[in-house]
Design a protein around this motif. Sequence first.
Motif, PDB file in Angstrom:
ATOM      1  N   ARG A 211     -18.670 -28.746  51.381  1.00 28.70           N
ATOM      2  CA  ARG A 211     -17.163 -28.281  51.504  1.00 28.70           C
ATOM      3  C   ARG A 211     -16.523 -29.340  50.744  1.00 28.70           C
ATOM      4  N   LYS A 214     -14.949 -28.426  47.102  1.00 35.79           N
ATOM      5  CA  LYS A 214     -13.656 -27.613  47.021  1.00 35.79           C
ATOM      6  C   LYS A 214     -13.553 -26.285  46.705  1.00 35.79           C
ATOM      7  N   SER A 236     -24.544 -27.048  51.669  1.00 36.02           N
ATOM      8  CA  SER A 236     -24.268 -26.963  53.124  1.00 36.02           C
ATOM      9  C   SER A 236     -23.754 -25.562  53.696  1.00 36.02           C
ATOM     10  N   ARG A 237     -23.729 -25.337  55.043  1.00 32.09           N
ATOM     11  CA  ARG A 237     -23.142 -24.069  55.474  1.00 32.09           C
ATOM     12  C   ARG A 237     -21.622 -24.346  55.170  1.00 32.09           C
ATOM     13  N   GLN A 250     -27.900 -22.035  51.470  1.00 33.00           N
ATOM     14  CA  GLN A 250     -27.835 -23.009  52.627  1.00 33.00           C
ATOM     15  C   GLN A 250     -29.206 -23.371  53.207  1.00 33.00           C
ATOM     16  N   ILE A 251     -28.856 -24.616  53.288  1.00 36.01           N
ATOM     17  CA  ILE A 251     -30.048 -25.879  53.903  1.00 36.01           C
ATOM     18  C   ILE A 251     -29.515 -26.133  55.155  1.00 36.01           C
ATOM     19  N   GLY A 252     -30.414 -26.253  56.113  1.00 38.29           N
ATOM     20  CA  GLY A 252     -30.131 -26.500  57.434  1.00 38.29           C
ATOM     21  C   GLY A 252     -30.890 -25.901  58.386  1.00 38.29           C
ATOM     22  N   GLN A 253     -30.522 -26.164  59.730  1.00 39.20           N
ATOM     23  CA  GLN A 253     -31.160 -25.356  60.629  1.00 39.20           C
ATOM     24  C   GLN A 253     -31.153 -24.067  60.809  1.00 39.20           C
ATOM     25  N   THR A 254     -29.949 -23.428  60.192  1.00 36.12           N
ATOM     26  CA  THR A 254     -29.956 -21.962  60.159  1.00 36.12           C
ATOM     27  C   THR A 254     -30.165 -21.483  58.545  1.00 36.12           C
ATOM     28  N   GLY A 267     -20.684 -34.556  48.531  1.00 32.59           N
ATOM     29  CA  GLY A 267     -19.573 -33.889  49.231  1.00 32.59           C
ATOM     30  C   GLY A 267     -20.035 -33.113  50.684  1.00 32.59           C
ATOM     31  N   SER A 269     -21.086 -33.988  54.942  1.00 30.74           N
ATOM     32  CA  SER A 269     -20.741 -34.796  55.660  1.00 30.74           C
ATOM     33  C   SER A 269     -21.879 -35.447  56.373  1.00 30.74           C
ATOM     34  N   GLN A 273     -26.894 -30.212  61.979  1.00 34.74           N
ATOM     35  CA  GLN A 273     -27.465 -28.986  61.801  1.00 34.74           C
ATOM     36  C   GLN A 273     -27.917 -28.932  60.101  1.00 34.74           C
ATOM     37  N   HIS A 274     -27.226 -29.666  59.387  1.00 29.99           N
ATOM     38  CA  HIS A 274     -27.560 -29.910  58.016  1.00 29.99           C
ATOM     39  C   HIS A 274     -28.852 -30.858  57.964  1.00 29.99           C
ATOM     40  N   ASN A 288     -20.290 -39.634  48.746  1.00 26.32           N
ATOM     41  CA  ASN A 288     -19.184 -39.071  49.514  1.00 26.32           C
ATOM     42  C   ASN A 288     -18.197 -40.038  49.590  1.00 26.32           C
ATOM     43  N   ASP A 306     -15.713 -40.382  44.692  1.00 29.21           N
ATOM     44  CA  ASP A 306     -15.209 -38.967  44.523  1.00 29.21           C
ATOM     45  C   ASP A 306     -16.291 -38.413  43.586  1.00 29.21           C
ATOM     46  N   LEU A 307     -16.892 -37.454  44.160  1.00 34.18           N
ATOM     47  CA  LEU A 307     -18.006 -36.649  43.550  1.00 34.18           C
ATOM     48  C   LEU A 307     -17.745 -36.312  42.055  1.00 34.18           C
TER      49      LEU A 307
HETATM   50  P1  FAD Z   1     -17.688 -31.014  55.927  1.00 30.59           P
HETATM   51  O1  FAD Z   1     -18.045 -31.581  57.236  1.00 30.59           O
HETATM   52  O2  FAD Z   1     -16.296 -30.538  56.072  1.00 30.59           O
HETATM   53  O3  FAD Z   1     -17.691 -32.169  55.134  1.00 30.59           O
HETATM   54  C1  FAD Z   1     -17.336 -32.210  53.748  1.00 30.59           C
HETATM   55  C2  FAD Z   1     -17.514 -33.845  53.158  1.00 30.59           C
HETATM   56  O4  FAD Z   1     -17.338 -33.820  51.915  1.00 30.59           O
HETATM   57  C3  FAD Z   1     -16.715 -34.905  54.063  1.00 30.59           C
HETATM   58  O5  FAD Z   1     -17.488 -35.834  54.524  1.00 30.59           O
HETATM   59  C4  FAD Z   1     -15.785 -35.455  53.070  1.00 30.59           C
HETATM   60  O6  FAD Z   1     -15.692 -36.880  53.191  1.00 30.59           O
HETATM   61  C5  FAD Z   1     -16.603 -35.187  51.857  1.00 30.59           C
HETATM   62  N1  FAD Z   1     -15.633 -34.996  50.607  1.00 30.59           N
HETATM   63  C6  FAD Z   1     -14.537 -34.433  50.375  1.00 30.59           C
HETATM   64  N2  FAD Z   1     -13.992 -34.407  49.385  1.00 30.59           N
HETATM   65  C7  FAD Z   1     -14.946 -35.185  48.378  1.00 30.59           C
HETATM   66  C8  FAD Z   1     -15.104 -35.691  47.197  1.00 30.59           C
HETATM   67  N3  FAD Z   1     -14.121 -35.428  46.113  1.00 30.59           N
HETATM   68  N4  FAD Z   1     -15.949 -36.434  46.793  1.00 30.59           N
HETATM   69  C9  FAD Z   1     -17.013 -36.982  47.566  1.00 30.59           C
HETATM   70  N5  FAD Z   1     -17.069 -36.426  48.975  1.00 30.59           N
HETATM   71  C10 FAD Z   1     -16.174 -35.742  49.183  1.00 30.59           C
HETATM   72  N6  FAD Z   1     -24.658 -26.578  58.404  1.00 30.59           N
HETATM   73  C11 FAD Z   1     -25.542 -26.512  57.247  1.00 30.59           C
HETATM   74  O7  FAD Z   1     -25.093 -27.216  56.454  1.00 30.59           O
HETATM   75  N7  FAD Z   1     -26.604 -25.909  57.470  1.00 30.59           N
HETATM   76  C12 FAD Z   1     -27.061 -25.345  58.745  1.00 30.59           C
HETATM   77  O8  FAD Z   1     -27.987 -24.580  58.519  1.00 30.59           O
HETATM   78  C13 FAD Z   1     -26.069 -25.202  59.608  1.00 30.59           C
HETATM   79  N8  FAD Z   1     -26.404 -24.598  60.810  1.00 30.59           N
HETATM   80  C14 FAD Z   1     -25.505 -24.663  61.830  1.00 30.59           C
HETATM   81  C15 FAD Z   1     -25.868 -23.766  63.047  1.00 30.59           C
HETATM   82  C16 FAD Z   1     -25.134 -23.882  64.118  1.00 30.59           C
HETATM   83  C17 FAD Z   1     -25.572 -23.057  65.441  1.00 30.59           C
HETATM   84  C18 FAD Z   1     -23.909 -24.486  64.031  1.00 30.59           C
HETATM   85  C19 FAD Z   1     -23.023 -24.575  65.236  1.00 30.59           C
HETATM   86  C20 FAD Z   1     -23.523 -25.121  62.856  1.00 30.59           C
HETATM   87  C21 FAD Z   1     -24.371 -25.191  61.676  1.00 30.59           C
HETATM   88  N9  FAD Z   1     -23.986 -25.928  60.640  1.00 30.59           N
HETATM   89  C22 FAD Z   1     -24.799 -25.784  59.531  1.00 30.59           C
HETATM   90  C23 FAD Z   1     -22.432 -26.369  60.212  1.00 30.59           C
HETATM   91  C24 FAD Z   1     -22.674 -27.757  60.540  1.00 30.59           C
HETATM   92  O9  FAD Z   1     -22.222 -28.045  61.637  1.00 30.59           O
HETATM   93  C25 FAD Z   1     -21.437 -28.378  59.554  1.00 30.59           C
HETATM   94  O10 FAD Z   1     -20.054 -27.655  59.776  1.00 30.59           O
HETATM   95  C26 FAD Z   1     -21.586 -28.143  57.983  1.00 30.59           C
HETATM   96  O11 FAD Z   1     -22.781 -28.763  57.619  1.00 30.59           O
HETATM   97  C27 FAD Z   1     -20.570 -29.015  57.422  1.00 30.59           C
HETATM   98  O12 FAD Z   1     -20.503 -28.681  55.939  1.00 30.59           O
HETATM   99  P2  FAD Z   1     -19.940 -29.861  54.960  1.00 30.59           P
HETATM  100  O13 FAD Z   1     -20.843 -31.062  55.208  1.00 30.59           O
HETATM  101  O14 FAD Z   1     -20.116 -29.407  53.522  1.00 30.59           O
HETATM  102  O15 FAD Z   1     -18.394 -30.115  55.360  1.00 30.59           O
END
Ligand code: FAD
Length: 321
Positions: A211, A214, A236-237, A250-254, A267, A269, A273-274, A288, A306-307
């Motif tokens: 995420r 952005k 990530s999801r 998408q990489i991860g559990q699902t 970017g 977290s 699940q990831h 990150n 910052d990525l």
């Molecule tokens: P976030 O958690 O929002 O993290 C974003 C990160 O980016 C933060 O750490 C932030 O510090 C960082 N960031 C922001 N801006 C910048 C920047 N400019 N430079 C550097 N860093 C920055 N998720 C998966 O990925 N794969 C799955 O297969 C999966 N299966 C799931 C199954 C179930 C049943 C459930 C409930 C959830 C599942 N999820 C899965 C979702 C998972 O729980 C997280 O919600 C998801 O992985 C979060 O994605 P993220 O890390 O991209 O986003």
Amino acid sequence: MTRKMLVVGEVKDNTLRHVSFETIAAAMKIADGGEIVGVLFGENLTSHAKAMIHYGADRIITVEREELADYTTDAYSQAFLQVYEQEQPNGIILAHTSVGKDLAPRLAAKLNNGLVSDVVAIENDSEKPVFTRPIYSGKAFEKKTMGEGIIFATIRPNNIPALTEDLSRTGTMTNMDVELKDLRTTIKEVVKKTTDGVDLAEANIIVAGGRGVKSAEGFKPLEQLADALGAAIGASRGACDAEYCEYSLQIGQTGKVVTPDLYIAAGISGAIQHLAGMSNAKVIVAINKDPEAPIFDVADYGIVGDLFEVIPMLTEECKNV
Ligand code: FAD
């Protein structure tokens, strides 16, 4: 104990997937000098059969049929079971890919046999091979042996190294006729998404965005780094849900489970699940801006920043290597 092993090679878009060679290496560990018989389904299989021989198979059975050009559970399982009947092997190895994950349980049920899935290592020092496989989303590993019946396993791509290609190796190739009846599924058309990148499941290097990128546009710097490294793009999801990229990434559990040599998470977290999909990568680099992000707990190298600043610098460095 010498065993005759059947391995199924996987052809996708007229290319033999590299994991097919890994299944041969896995089968050799179990065969103990016994025969390795490769099986290929589809059309125009001769060059793929030769490649499997160059990577260690002794004999290849090709089943060339239009109905097998694209995978369906029905047609592949019918065809495989006829090869099985003819060959009566002591063991079967398939890749733990989307095809293997679908086909292997069907075959195990039809053969009334056990199956060890998603194997990452094989030891064959005792009477029966011992398989190592991840459990609890990769947080632990279990070791398993099989009870009665033949040895049957699927192997996770990128874990059991293939042998080195030996163009001087020779083997036999035969085409087998099979009967396919009452097929309940036929493929009318395959609508392909155009991707120029490297196949995610088999990639040695993956650059994945979360995420934190952005926007869809935010993936551009990651794509440039991936180009410089010959890497595949993953996500990530969080990034998929936000519609920054396709769910196929998408990489991860699902999503997909990957085991590259190098995984660059930008970017992301590091939700559990990831991690389930990538924590077994050999080297993990996390970028990150939050120093407390859980991804740093599994990372071998962490860059707090910052990525959008870090990734272009990395790309420039990689271009100069
Ligand atoms: P976030 O958690 O929002 O993290 C974003 C990160 O980016 C933060 O750490 C932030 O510090 C960082 N960031 C922001 N801006 C910048 C920047 N400019 N430079 C550097 N860093 C920055 N998720 C998966 O990925 N794969 C799955 O297969 C999966 N299966 C799931 C199954 C179930 C049943 C459930 C409930 C959830 C599942 N999820 C899965 C979702 C998972 O729980 C997280 O919600 C998801 O992985 C979060 O994605 P993220 O890390 O991209 O986003």
